[in-house]
Design an enzyme around this catalytic site. Structure first.
Site, PDB file in Angstrom:
ATOM      1  N   GLY A  23      35.061  37.180   8.615  1.00  0.00           N
ATOM      2  CA  GLY A  23      35.253  36.640   7.454  1.00  0.00           C
ATOM      3  C   GLY A  23      35.711  37.722   6.575  1.00  0.00           C
ATOM      4  O   GLY A  23      36.069  38.958   6.962  1.00  0.00           O
ATOM      5  N   CYS A  37      25.751  37.341  -1.514  1.00  0.00           N
ATOM      6  CA  CYS A  37      24.714  37.954  -0.794  1.00  0.00           C
ATOM      7  C   CYS A  37      23.641  38.637  -2.086  1.00  0.00           C
ATOM      8  O   CYS A  37      22.367  38.749  -1.512  1.00  0.00           O
ATOM      9  CB  CYS A  37      25.215  39.390  -0.158  1.00  0.00           C
ATOM     10  SG  CYS A  37      26.073  40.513  -1.159  1.00  0.00           S
ATOM     11  N   GLY A  94      31.154  39.356  12.645  1.00  0.00           N
ATOM     12  CA  GLY A  94      31.776  38.519  11.434  1.00  0.00           C
ATOM     13  C   GLY A  94      33.166  38.847  11.092  1.00  0.00           C
ATOM     14  O   GLY A  94      33.438  40.015  10.988  1.00  0.00           O
TER      15      GLY A  94
END
Length: 415
Positions: free
Chosen positions: A189, A50, A187
């Site tokens: 993950g 990120c 999400g």
């Protein structure tokens, strides 16, 4: 062979720039790694998080490697304007940079824990698809090992800090804490699962979670029976109910489009941890919605990092030793073709000698085997001292001799 690193990070490029130049899918990483390998470079690894997108390369043509990497970023970004945001590190600086990145010394959240896993994933991906080789595999492995060592030795992770954890701190400091709230996490993950663990520790009233692939979601939630799974197509209905949205998907597209988010009757706090961002920026202008993205974390970073800054200072000498150790290994690795050549010659002499003795003497097989073993031992011993001298890190004369020898060896065997 020289190591080259080209990339951009949170220090020079805001999130709006980073998301346009992100290697946000495995397909994109594979495509561009193969492209750079096809340009004649030896090894490529791509690290994408990120806060950074970086291309690590090993090449006989470092200047060309830098130019090819710049062009790759320009193609992904859609223009040469990206050049002004790119960093370039070569050889020693590039090696040092990877160690600092793996250890969290170069992170927005100093010493954050997630980067170690991301470095491992980059290495595993490069090895799986044969993008990387001896030099980058060694560099990334050593970076991971050093990171683990300093985290253990200096207590760097006694109070684990991650991007998710810092984001939740940001919500709390802005008056939007999670206690007693209904939280929707998008999400499943690594980032989403880490966010889930932090959210549950904040004593929310209810936690809902959604993911594009429902089977992955259910696998994640098998350990969290208290969390309510939501079908991905039903995420906007769940959002109407939520007080807080934390989104951390790997989607290359916007997940929460402004035109599908209803007018709020109660406040909504949004923490968008994704790159590219999951949440439509238009929502930042909506009443009763507070939207925070990854760059907003800087507001809380400086206040809790003093202890970790002190640890980084203490680690500088250790870090320098690690870098010097890798550089020495890299120089010594140039001996590999010589060692292979010497080994091949020794084996040839052994075979010729034993063959001659077999034809011209009446020695038994056991005697021939013993003579062959002794001969190989003496041959290897005769090369031991000069090779050890060549491996000395500061022996300039021997390094020069090695370069001359390797040049002649290369010509003799056709490059």
């Amino acid at each position: 062979m020289e190591i080259v690193v080209v990339g951009l990070d949170y220090k020079k490029a805001a999130v709006g720039i980073r998301e346009k130049a992100a290697f946000d899918t495995n397909a994109k990483k594979h495509k561009w790694a193969r492209h750079l390998l096809d340009q004649g470079h030896r090894e490529v690894l791509i690290l994408s998080t990120c806060n950074r997108s970086e291309i690590y390369m090993v090449s006989k043509q470092p200047k060309k490697a830098v130019e090819d990497a710049r062009n790759a970023f320009a193609s992904i970004f859609g223009g040469q304007e990206i050049d002004s945001y790119l960093n370039v590190w070569q050889e020693r600086e590039g090696i040092m940079h990877l160690y600092q990145v793996a250890s969290g010394f170069d992170s927005m959240v100093l010493g954050e824990d997630q980067i170690l896993g991301q470095v491992k994933q980059a290495l595993e991906f490069g090895m799986e698809y044969k993008h990387s080789g001896k030099f980058l595999n060694k560099l990334f492995r050593e970076g991971v090992t050093f990171s683990k060592k300093i985290r253990h030795h200096y207590g760097f992770s006694e109070t684990p800090i991650s991007t998710c954890y810092t984001g939740i701190q940001l919500l709390r400091q802005s008056g939007n804490g999670l206690e007693g709230k209904k939280v929707l996490i998008t999400g499943a993950g690594n980032m989403g699962t880490l966010a889930l663990r932090h959210v549950l520790s904040e004593k929310p009233e209810k936690v809902l979670m959604t993911n594009r692939r429902h089977d992955n979601l259910m696998a994640t939630l098998s350990e969290y029976q208290q969390v309510i799974p939501v079908r991905y197509d039903d995420r906007f209905d769940a959002l109407d109910e939520a007080d807080v949205l934390i989104s951390a998907t790997a989607s290359p597209h916007v997940v929460y489009m402004a035109d599908r988010v209803k007018i709020r009757k109660k406040p909504l706090s949004v923490l968008d941890l994704a790159i590219p961002r999951d949440v439509d920026l238009e929502l930042r202008h909506r009443d009763r919605i507070s939207l925070f993205d990854i760059d907003d974390l800087r507001k809380v970073v400086d206040g809790n990092m003093e202890k970790r800054r002190q640890i980084v200072e203490q680690c500088k000498e250790d870090l320098q030793k690690e870098v010097e150790g890798y550089i020495h290994w890299k120089k010594v690795s140039r001996l590999d073709p010589l060692l292979d050549y010497v080994s091949e010659k020794c084996e040839g002499i052994q075979r010729e000698t034993i063959g001659y003795l077999e034809e011209n003497t009446e020695l038994t097989p056991d005697q021939l085997e013993e003579i062959g073993r002794l001969l190989m031992g003496h041959l290897k011993q005769s090369f031991k001292k000069p090779i050890i001298r060549m491996k000395k890190p500061d022996d300039k004369l021997q390094q020069s001799n090695l370069e001359v020898f390797m040049e002649g060896l290369s010509k003799r065997h056709g490059g």
